[in-house]
Design an enzyme around this catalytic site. Structure first.
Site, PDB file in Angstrom:
ATOM      1  N   GLY A 150       0.812  -1.213   0.000  1.00  0.00           N
ATOM      2  CA  GLY A 150       0.000   0.000   0.000  1.00  0.00           C
ATOM      3  C   GLY A 150       0.844   1.261   0.000  1.00  0.00           C
ATOM      4  O   GLY A 150       2.082   1.206   0.057  1.00  0.00           O
ATOM      5  N   ALA A 157      -2.894   7.626 -12.061  1.00  0.00           N
ATOM      6  CA  ALA A 157      -2.338   8.812 -12.698  1.00  0.00           C
ATOM      7  C   ALA A 157      -3.397   9.576 -13.491  1.00  0.00           C
ATOM      8  O   ALA A 157      -3.442  10.815 -13.450  1.00  0.00           O
ATOM      9  CB  ALA A 157      -1.171   8.417 -13.608  1.00  0.00           C
ATOM     10  N   HIS A 197     -14.098  -7.801 -37.462  1.00  0.00           N
ATOM     11  CA  HIS A 197     -13.795  -9.219 -37.228  1.00  0.00           C
ATOM     12  C   HIS A 197     -12.612  -9.634 -38.107  1.00  0.00           C
ATOM     13  O   HIS A 197     -12.547  -9.245 -39.274  1.00  0.00           O
ATOM     14  CB  HIS A 197     -15.010 -10.085 -37.586  1.00  0.00           C
ATOM     15  CG  HIS A 197     -14.731 -11.559 -37.544  1.00  0.00           C
ATOM     16  ND1 HIS A 197     -14.695 -12.251 -36.362  1.00  0.00           N
ATOM     17  CD2 HIS A 197     -14.461 -12.446 -38.540  1.00  0.00           C
ATOM     18  CE1 HIS A 197     -14.429 -13.527 -36.615  1.00  0.00           C
ATOM     19  NE2 HIS A 197     -14.276 -13.675 -37.936  1.00  0.00           N
TER      20      HIS A 197
END
Length: 475
Positions: free
Chosen positions: A275, A324, A448
Site C-alpha cells: 500500500g 495517474a 472481425h
C-alpha cells in the site's frame, strides 16, 4: 523571477509535479493564470514517471518480449535462449524516462510556467516557505497540493539499509536479478513487479494476507491471471502474513505467519508492496484550514477544494483509487475552479488496469459492488475461447464481461481479462459515461476478427443472440 532571499507572487502555486501537478499547472497556464510549480525533483513527472508507471510498464514490455520468445516454438518459430543485460535494460528505461521528462519541461516552459526545485511548507493560507530553492517564499492567490503518495513499509522494517528490502522505487532500479525474491502483497504492484522479475529469471515467492489476489476485483477477472501466475511464480501463499523481515549479510530473513505457525525462510531480496500513504505530514497544513482524515489524506469537495477556500488538493494525496489519469483529471478540474469556471470532478467510470500477462482492466460498477449494494444486475460474460482473434494470439484464457441494469440493460460496468485489456477498456468507459444500453454495444459494428468484437459479443448475450456462443449457454 526574483532570486535570493526574496519572495515572489503568483496567481496559482502548484506543489508537486506529478500527473496531478503538471496537469493542473498546464491547464491553469492555458487559462491565463500566472503559474509556478514547486517540486524537489530536478524534472517534472513525479513518482509516475520516475519511479512507477512508466518504468514498470517499460520493464513489463521487456517481460512480454521474453515470454513471447519462450512460447514462440509452439508456432514453429525457434529462438536461442535470450541474454539479459540488466544494465542495458536499466539504461533503456532511463532513456525513456529522461525523454519524457524533457518533454514535460518543454511543455511547461512553452506555457510560461515557472519550475522551481525545492520543498514547500505552508506558513499561511496564502503563502509558503521554500527549502532548497533559489527563492525563500511564494505568495499565491490560490494553491493546488499534488504531493502524491509513498510506499508503506512493514512494521519493524524500513526501506534503505543494504537495500535488500525494497519498495517499488528500489525494485525498478534493477539493483540486480535476485535468484530468490519474496514479494509481499498480492495487489497490482506486487503482481506487476513479480511478473517482471520472474521474466528476468528470479524465483518468486509471493505472500498475501487476504484469501485471494487482487482483492476488490471481480474473481472471474482475476482467475485467468491467477492460473498464469501459478505457472510463473515458484510459490503463492495466501492467508499468509509477514511477522518480520530482517536484512542479513547476504539476503533477507523472512518470518512468514501462517495458520500452522511461523515459517522462517531466506531470500536474496524482498519487495514490499502493501500500500501507499499520502505525502501530507510535513507540508505545514496546521498553518492553514486544510483538513485531513485519520490516515493523512486531504479532504476535498467535488471541485477538489479543501476546507481552506484558497487551497485545492488532487491525486494520491486525496486517496481514492490513486491512479495517474485520475490525478490528471482532478488537476484540470482544480485549475479550472481556481480560474473561476463552474466545474466538478464527476467521473462515473474510472478505468483501472493491471499490466500483467494477461492484463486486467475494469471500469464502473463491479459485480462484487453490485452484490454488496443489492443492485439488481445482469452479468454478461463472453469467454475468449470462442474468439477467433484470441485463438490466433494464443490468448484464449481471457474473458469480457458487462454488468448491466437488470431492468433496462443500461451498461453499469465493464471488466476484461486478456491481452490488450488496457486498450479495450476504453469502449467500456465510453459506454458507462454515456449511459449506453447493452443493445447499443451489440448493434455497434465491431471489426472481425478482433479482440474488440468480444465486447459486442458479450452485449449480444443480453439480446439472446450471440454469434459465436450458443444462445442460453452459460459462459
Amino acid at each position: 523571477m526574483v532570486m535570493g532571499d526574496m519572495e515572489m507572487k503568483v496567481d496559482l502555486l502548484v506543489i508537486g509535479s506529478g500527473p496531478g501537478g503538471y496537469g493542473a499547472a498546464f491547464r491553469g497556464a492555458d487559462l491565463g493564470l500566472d503559474v509556478a510549480m514547486v517540486d524537489p525533483r530536478r524534472h517534472p513527472g513525479g513518482v509516475c514517471l520516475h519511479e512507477g508507471c512508466i518504468p514498470s510498464k517499460t520493464y513489463l514490455h521487456v517481460a512480454e518480449l521474453l515470454e513471447e520468445s519462450r512460447v514462440a516454438h509452439k508456432m514453429g518459430i525457434h529462438f536461442s535462449r535470450p541474454e539479459i543485460n540488466p544494465g542495458e535494460v536499466l539504461s533503456w528505461k532511463n532513456h525513456i524516462v529522461d525523454d519524457m521528462a524533457d518533454g514535460l519541461v518543454s511543455l511547461a516552459e512553452s506555457r510560461g510556467i515557472q519550475l522551481i526545485r525545492g520543498t514547500a511548507h505552508f506558513e499561511s493560507s496564502t503563502g509558503v516557505r521554500l527549502q532548497g530553492a533559489e527563492i525563500s517564499r511564494i505568495r499565491f492567490n490560490q494553491c493546488i497540493i499534488a504531493t502524491g503518495s509513498q510506499a508503506v513499509s512493514l512494521p519493524g522494517s524500513s526501506f534503505g539499509g543494504t537495500g535488500r528490502i525494497m519498495s517499488s522505487r528500489e525494485a525498478l532500479e534493477l539493483p540486480d536479478i535476485p535468484a530468490d525474491l519474496l514479494v509481499v502483497g498480492g495487489g497490482y504492484a506486487g503482481l506487476e513487479l513479480g511478473t517482471i522479475y520472474a521474466a528476468l529469471g528470479s524465483r518468486i515467492h509471493l505472500v498475501e494476507q487476504d484469501n485471494r489476489l487482487m482483492s476488490g476485483v471481480d474473481k472471474d477477472l482475476v482467475a485467468p491471471l491467477q492460473r498464469r501466475l501459478k505457472q510463473l511464480f515458484s510459490k503463492i501463499d495466501l492467508h499468509t502474513g509477514v511477522a518480520g523481515l530482517q536484512e542479513s549479510e547476504n539476503g533477507v530473513i523472512a518470518r512468514l505467519e501462517k495458520q500452522g505457525g511461523i515459517e522462517t525462510l531466506h531470500f536474496d531480496r524482498a519487495l514490499v508492496a502493501v500500500g501507499r500513504r499520502p505525502v501530507s505530514a510535513d507540508l505545514g497544513l496546521e498553518n492553514t484550514k486544510v483538513a485531513t482524515d485519520d490516515r493523512g489524506f486531504i479532504r476535498t469537495d467535488d471541485q477538489m477544494r479543501t476546507m481552506d477556500n484558497t487551497i485545492f488538493a488532487v491525486g494520491d494525496v486525496c486517496g481514492g483509487m490513486m491512479l495517474a489519469h485520475t490525478a490528471i483529471r482532478q488537476g484540470r478540474v482544480a485549475a479550472e475552479a481556481a480560474a473561476g469556471k463552474s466545474v466538478a470532478y464527476d467521473v462515473r467510470a474510472v478505468p483501472a488496469v493491471v499490466y500483467t500477462d494477461p492484463q486486467i482492466a475494469w471500469c464502473g460498477l463491479t459485480e462484487e459492488e453490485a452484490g454488496a449494494c443489492d443492485i439488481a444486475v445482469s452479468i454478461l460474460r463472453f469467454p475468449w475461447k470462442y474468439s477467433g482473434r484470441a485463438a490466433t494470439l494464443d490468448s484464449t484464457a481471457g474473458i469480457t464481461k458487462i454488468i448491466t441494469d437488470r431492468q433496462d440493460g443500461r451498461v453499469l460496468g465493464v471488466g476484461i481479462c486478456g491481452r490488450n485489456a488496457e486498450g479495450l477498456i476504453g469502449e467500456g468507459v465510453l459506454a458507462v459515461e454515456m449511459g449506453a444500453l447493452a443493445e447499443d454495444l451489440a448493434l455497434s459494428l465491431h471489426p472481425h476478427p478482433t479482440l474488440s468484437e468480444n465486447l459486442g459479443e458479450a452485449a449480444e448475450i443480453f439480446l439472446g443472440s450471440p454469434t459465436h456462443l450458443l444462445p442460453g449457454k452459460k459462459a
